[in-house]
Design a protein around this motif. Structure first.
Motif, PDB file in Angstrom:
ATOM      1  N   SER A 109       0.819  -1.206   0.000  1.00  0.00           N
ATOM      2  CA  SER A 109       0.000   0.000   0.000  1.00  0.00           C
ATOM      3  C   SER A 109       0.856   1.260   0.000  1.00  0.00           C
ATOM      4  N   SER A 110       2.127   1.117  -0.289  1.00  0.00           N
ATOM      5  CA  SER A 110       3.048   2.244  -0.300  1.00  0.00           C
ATOM      6  C   SER A 110       3.597   2.439  -1.704  1.00  0.00           C
ATOM      7  N   PRO A 111       4.326   3.529  -1.927  1.00  0.00           N
ATOM      8  CA  PRO A 111       4.938   3.733  -3.244  1.00  0.00           C
ATOM      9  C   PRO A 111       5.890   2.611  -3.632  1.00  0.00           C
ATOM     10  N   ALA A 112       6.400   1.889  -2.642  1.00  0.00           N
ATOM     11  CA  ALA A 112       7.311   0.789  -2.949  1.00  0.00           C
ATOM     12  C   ALA A 112       6.640  -0.296  -3.773  1.00  0.00           C
ATOM     13  N   ALA A 113       5.311  -0.351  -3.743  1.00  0.00           N
ATOM     14  CA  ALA A 113       4.600  -1.346  -4.544  1.00  0.00           C
ATOM     15  C   ALA A 113       4.851  -1.130  -6.021  1.00  0.00           C
ATOM     16  N   ILE A 114       5.142   0.102  -6.405  1.00  0.00           N
ATOM     17  CA  ILE A 114       5.431   0.379  -7.810  1.00  0.00           C
ATOM     18  C   ILE A 114       6.734  -0.293  -8.201  1.00  0.00           C
ATOM     19  N   LEU A 115       7.714  -0.261  -7.319  1.00  0.00           N
ATOM     20  CA  LEU A 115       8.965  -0.953  -7.584  1.00  0.00           C
ATOM     21  C   LEU A 115       8.731  -2.446  -7.753  1.00  0.00           C
ATOM     22  N   ALA A 116       7.923  -3.021  -6.880  1.00  0.00           N
ATOM     23  CA  ALA A 116       7.658  -4.453  -6.943  1.00  0.00           C
ATOM     24  C   ALA A 116       6.846  -4.822  -8.176  1.00  0.00           C
ATOM     25  N   GLY A 117       6.050  -3.874  -8.666  1.00  0.00           N
ATOM     26  CA  GLY A 117       5.283  -4.121  -9.870  1.00  0.00           C
ATOM     27  C   GLY A 117       4.083  -5.021  -9.670  1.00  0.00           C
ATOM     28  N   ASP A 118       3.590  -5.133  -8.431  1.00  0.00           N
ATOM     29  CA  ASP A 118       2.471  -6.016  -8.147  1.00  0.00           C
ATOM     30  C   ASP A 118       1.211  -5.221  -7.799  1.00  0.00           C
ATOM     31  N   SER A 147      -1.370   6.039   3.297  1.00  0.00           N
ATOM     32  CA  SER A 147      -0.166   6.317   2.530  1.00  0.00           C
ATOM     33  C   SER A 147       0.527   7.571   3.042  1.00  0.00           C
ATOM     34  N   SER A 148       1.850   7.616   2.869  1.00  0.00           N
ATOM     35  CA  SER A 148       2.635   8.753   3.349  1.00  0.00           C
ATOM     36  C   SER A 148       2.742   9.870   2.312  1.00  0.00           C
ATOM     37  N   PHE A 149       2.110   9.707   1.162  1.00  0.00           N
ATOM     38  CA  PHE A 149       2.166  10.774   0.174  1.00  0.00           C
ATOM     39  C   PHE A 149       0.804  10.985  -0.484  1.00  0.00           C
ATOM     40  N   GLU A 150       0.602  12.173  -1.027  1.00  0.00           N
ATOM     41  CA  GLU A 150      -0.662  12.525  -1.654  1.00  0.00           C
ATOM     42  C   GLU A 150      -0.711  12.113  -3.112  1.00  0.00           C
ATOM     43  N   ARG A 151       0.380  12.374  -3.836  1.00  0.00           N
ATOM     44  CA  ARG A 151       0.396  12.035  -5.245  1.00  0.00           C
ATOM     45  C   ARG A 151       1.826  11.948  -5.757  1.00  0.00           C
ATOM     46  N   LEU A 152       1.957  11.265  -6.870  1.00  0.00           N
ATOM     47  CA  LEU A 152       3.251  11.104  -7.516  1.00  0.00           C
ATOM     48  C   LEU A 152       3.073  11.369  -8.997  1.00  0.00           C
ATOM     49  N   ARG A 153       3.986  12.137  -9.590  1.00  0.00           N
ATOM     50  CA  ARG A 153       3.985  12.374 -11.030  1.00  0.00           C
ATOM     51  C   ARG A 153       5.323  11.933 -11.595  1.00  0.00           C
ATOM     52  N   ILE A 154       5.262  11.170 -12.693  1.00  0.00           N
ATOM     53  CA  ILE A 154       6.471  10.691 -13.348  1.00  0.00           C
ATOM     54  C   ILE A 154       6.467  11.195 -14.782  1.00  0.00           C
ATOM     55  N   GLY A 155       7.595  11.749 -15.222  1.00  0.00           N
ATOM     56  CA  GLY A 155       7.690  12.284 -16.569  1.00  0.00           C
ATOM     57  C   GLY A 155       8.595  11.463 -17.466  1.00  0.00           C
ATOM     58  N   PHE A 156       8.117  11.140 -18.667  1.00  0.00           N
ATOM     59  CA  PHE A 156       8.887  10.403 -19.666  1.00  0.00           C
ATOM     60  C   PHE A 156       9.146  11.284 -20.881  1.00  0.00           C
ATOM     61  N   ASN A 169       2.321  14.141   2.629  1.00  0.00           N
ATOM     62  CA  ASN A 169       1.190  14.602   3.430  1.00  0.00           C
ATOM     63  C   ASN A 169       1.501  15.823   4.284  1.00  0.00           C
ATOM     64  N   PHE A 170       2.750  16.258   4.289  1.00  0.00           N
ATOM     65  CA  PHE A 170       3.145  17.444   5.054  1.00  0.00           C
ATOM     66  C   PHE A 170       3.356  18.658   4.148  1.00  0.00           C
TER      67      PHE A 170
END
Length: 205
Positions: A109-118, A147-156, A169-170
């Protein structure tokens, strides 16, 4: 915060074989499906909500999916974070302290799940976030309220991830610029192994 960033940047770590018009979301999905390893350098800038002077650091990274990574801060201070897929080690040479945590249920349930790809769709709302100056963006919003963050943006750009922006969240905003990226390269297993240095204090599991 550095653990958060570790997991966040990995969304954007590899080149993928897509056409020039491919959306950011298409490129993200291809990365998760195709990129097994990656390495490169990074420049990280953190801007606090208070507006005080931004903090900048830089270093090198490597990853081997699923779940293994090495994130090394070199300047202005050294710190090393290593995941072997089961545990995450954080080493501060100045303090001579090692912190170790098990990658458990919270990982999903954290951003680390993106690394795991699951189960990305289960844990995040993913959508294309438009384009600016030739960069295609993806936005990831966590479904969990814990979650410890509100949103994430990735640029390609040019089929390569170029930057990442995360707002926690702060009200703190962290931007990562990724350079010298290489994907699907041979990486030694030793990169993802960590043994506490002699004399270091070890805290955690």
């Amino acid at each position: 915060m550095r653990l958060l960033i570790l997991a966040l940047w990995a969304v954007s770590l590899a080149a993928v074989s897509l056409g020039a018009q491919a959306s950011g979301l298409d490129q993200l999905k291809s990365f998760l499906a195709e990129a097994k390893t990656a390495r490169g350098s990074f420049v990280q800038t953190v801007v606090a909500k208070s507006g005080r002077k931004p903090q900048q650091s830089q270093g090198f990274f490597a990853l081997s999916r699923p779940g293994k990574f090495r994130w090394s801060y070199e300047r202005p201070y050294q710190q090393l974070l290593v995941s072997d897929g089961d545990k995450l080690w954080s080493y501060d040479p100045d303090l001579k302290q090692v912190t170790v945590k098990k990658l458990g249920a919270a990982f999903g349930s954290s951003p680390a799940a993106i690394l795991a790809g699951d189960s990305l769709d289960k844990n995040f709302v993913l959508k294309d976030a438009g384009a600016a100056e030739g960069v295609e963006f993806v936005e990831a919003t966590p479904r969990s309220q814990d979650s410890s963050f509100e949103r994430l943006r990735i640029g390609f750009k040019d089929r390569l991830p170029r930057m990442m922006e995360v707002r926690d969240n702060f009200g703190q905003t962290t931007t990562l610029l990724l350079n010298q990226l290489e994907s699907n390269v041979a990486l030694p297993a030793s990169l993802f192994h960590f043994a506490p240095p002699k004399g270091a204090d070890v805290v955690g599991e």
